[in-house]
Scaffold this motif. Structure first.
Motif, mmCIF file in Angstrom:
data_model
loop_
_atom_site.group_PDB
_atom_site.id
_atom_site.type_symbol
_atom_site.label_atom_id
_atom_site.label_comp_id
_atom_site.label_asym_id
_atom_site.label_seq_id
_atom_site.Cartn_x
_atom_site.Cartn_y
_atom_site.Cartn_z
ATOM 1 N N ASP A 107 0.851 -1.269 0.032
ATOM 2 C CA ASP A 107 -0.104 -0.095 -0.026
ATOM 3 C C ASP A 107 0.769 1.228 0.111
ATOM 4 O O ASP A 107 0.158 2.484 -0.102
ATOM 5 N N LYS A 124 -2.466 -2.325 -7.518
ATOM 6 C CA LYS A 124 -2.283 -1.408 -6.145
ATOM 7 C C LYS A 124 -1.329 -0.460 -6.635
ATOM 8 O O LYS A 124 -1.352 0.896 -6.165
ATOM 9 N N ASP A 139 -3.606 2.313 -7.631
ATOM 10 C CA ASP A 139 -4.564 2.203 -6.730
ATOM 11 C C ASP A 139 -4.215 3.216 -5.329
ATOM 12 O O ASP A 139 -4.890 3.873 -4.807
ATOM 13 N N ASN A 140 -2.831 3.099 -5.316
ATOM 14 C CA ASN A 140 -2.061 3.766 -4.011
ATOM 15 C C ASN A 140 -2.235 5.174 -3.995
ATOM 16 O O ASN A 140 -2.584 5.734 -3.277
#
Length: 374
Positions: free
Chosen positions: A288, A325, A329-330
């Motif tokens: 993340d 991610k 996405d992060n």
């Protein structure tokens, strides 16, 4: 049938058999090499981003071609978290390339911590107004040793800029950044601490250039991270001239720190002392907290080569969900977390007094204001 004809026919048969055998051996060799080099990636779970074509995967020097990487990962969203193409209006020349390379978002800014950045900040903003669905504008045109910088930061964030960057928080060795007039001596220099507070207020990230990535300046970065836990810090090109171990230690200690991974440096620059596979375990440990960037191809043969390197990171992760991610996405989560500003809300209500603006994000507000609301 004459003896000569018989010899000719027999010789032809031998040639045909030998040719067929050679072709079979050559194909077997190619399949063996391709399987040995790429089987792990090809056996990744099928997703919407998997190769739709039945075309075989080609390799060059044991690597998948860029075309094959695009077929495999092109449907996954991809964002460039660090791009200087507002300088010289270079972004106009890149539009076709970004489209061809399936880029979905570009964090756009220009010059770094110097007077000329005021103009490139404006260029980044104009690009955003034209394409709010694609560009995310940052800015760096302020003197962080002057109190007026606080007004600039607040005004720009209130206007709708999404973050600050690239900010020269320290530079000794960079042939470019070490010479800029408004660079800081360290990440706690000048008005940076108060700027961090404003960033926290607006939930705006701050992208920092820090070189060297060790020693006293990193101690000061840790001091900033400790003192400003609600501020989102992005360590620009954290992998450049830095070890995976150093990046890992910082990420373990500070949950408000993100690593901007300049893929082109590790994949393409001979000055890198680490290989891509050295960083993959750290990415998997902190899925993340990484984002990918091209740094506009700084120090490598081209910006497109740097984009290709971003795809090679996605491939090396060997996990489509993890690739998404880190590729998109992060960064997207950070951008979407910023609420619409008072200035944006007022502008929207002038257009439509009946609209509910109470829960709008800055991203949504920008799409409404610039005619791109979905």
């Amino acid at each position: 049938m004459s003896k000569m004809k018989t010899i000719t026919i027999n010789l032809s048969i031998v040639i045909l058999i030998a040719t067929a055998a050679g072709i079979w051996l050559l194909q077997s060799s190619d399949v063996k090499e391709t399987t040995g080099k790429t089987a792990e990636a090809l056996e990744a779970p099928a997703t919407a981003a998997a190769i739709a074509s039945s075309s075989p995967v080609s390799t060059v020097n044991g690597q998948k071609s860029f075309a094959d990487l695009l077929r495999q990962y092109g449907s996954l969203p991809l964002a460039d978290a660090h791009n200087h193409d507002a300088s010289g209006g270079a972004y106009n020349r890149m539009m076709d390339t970004w489209k061809r390379d399936a880029m979905d978002r570009v964090v756009l800014f220009g010059d770094v911590s110097e007077r000329s950045a005021i103009a490139t900040d404006a260029t980044a903003w104009n690009a955003y107004v034209d394409r709010p669905d694609f560009f995310t504008p940052y800015f760096s045109g302020f003197d962080l040793h002057d109190k007026s910088s606080l007004d600039v930061v607040r005004t720009n964030l209130e206007k709708g800029y999404f973050g600050l960057g690239e900010i020269a928080a320290a530079s000794t060795f960079s042939p470019v950044v070490s010479r800029v007039e408004w660079k800081a001596n360290d990440p706690m220099d000048g008005f940076l601490p108060k700027i961090y507070d404003i960033c926290a207020e607006y939930k705006a990230p701050i992208l920092l250039h820090i070189d060297p990535p060790n020693g006293a300046v990193i101690d000061k970065l840790e001091e900033a991270l400790d003192a400003h836990p609600k501020t989102i810090f992005i360590f620009g090109h954290a992998n450049a001239f830095n070890s995976p171990e150093n990046v890992k230690k910082l990420l373990e200690k500070y949950s408000n720190l993100y690593a901007d991974f300049f893929a082109g440096f590790t994949v393409l620059d001979p000055a890198s002392s680490n290989k891509l596979e050295d960083f993959i375990p750290v990415m998997k440990q902190f899925p993340d907290r990484f984002m990918l960037s091209s740094d506009s191809g700084y120090g490598v043969k081209s910006e497109e080569a740097a984009i290709e390197a971003m795809y090679r990171v996605m491939d090396a992760l060997n996990d489509p969900n993890l690739a998404r991610k880190i590729a998109y996405d992060n960064l997207d989560a950070i951008i979407r977390s910023a609420p619409a500003t008072r200035t944006q809300k007022e502008a929207i209500l002038k257009q439509d007094p009946s609209r509910d603006v109470s829960k709008l994000s800055k991203l949504e507000a920008g799409l409404i204001l610039w005619g791109k609301s979905k």
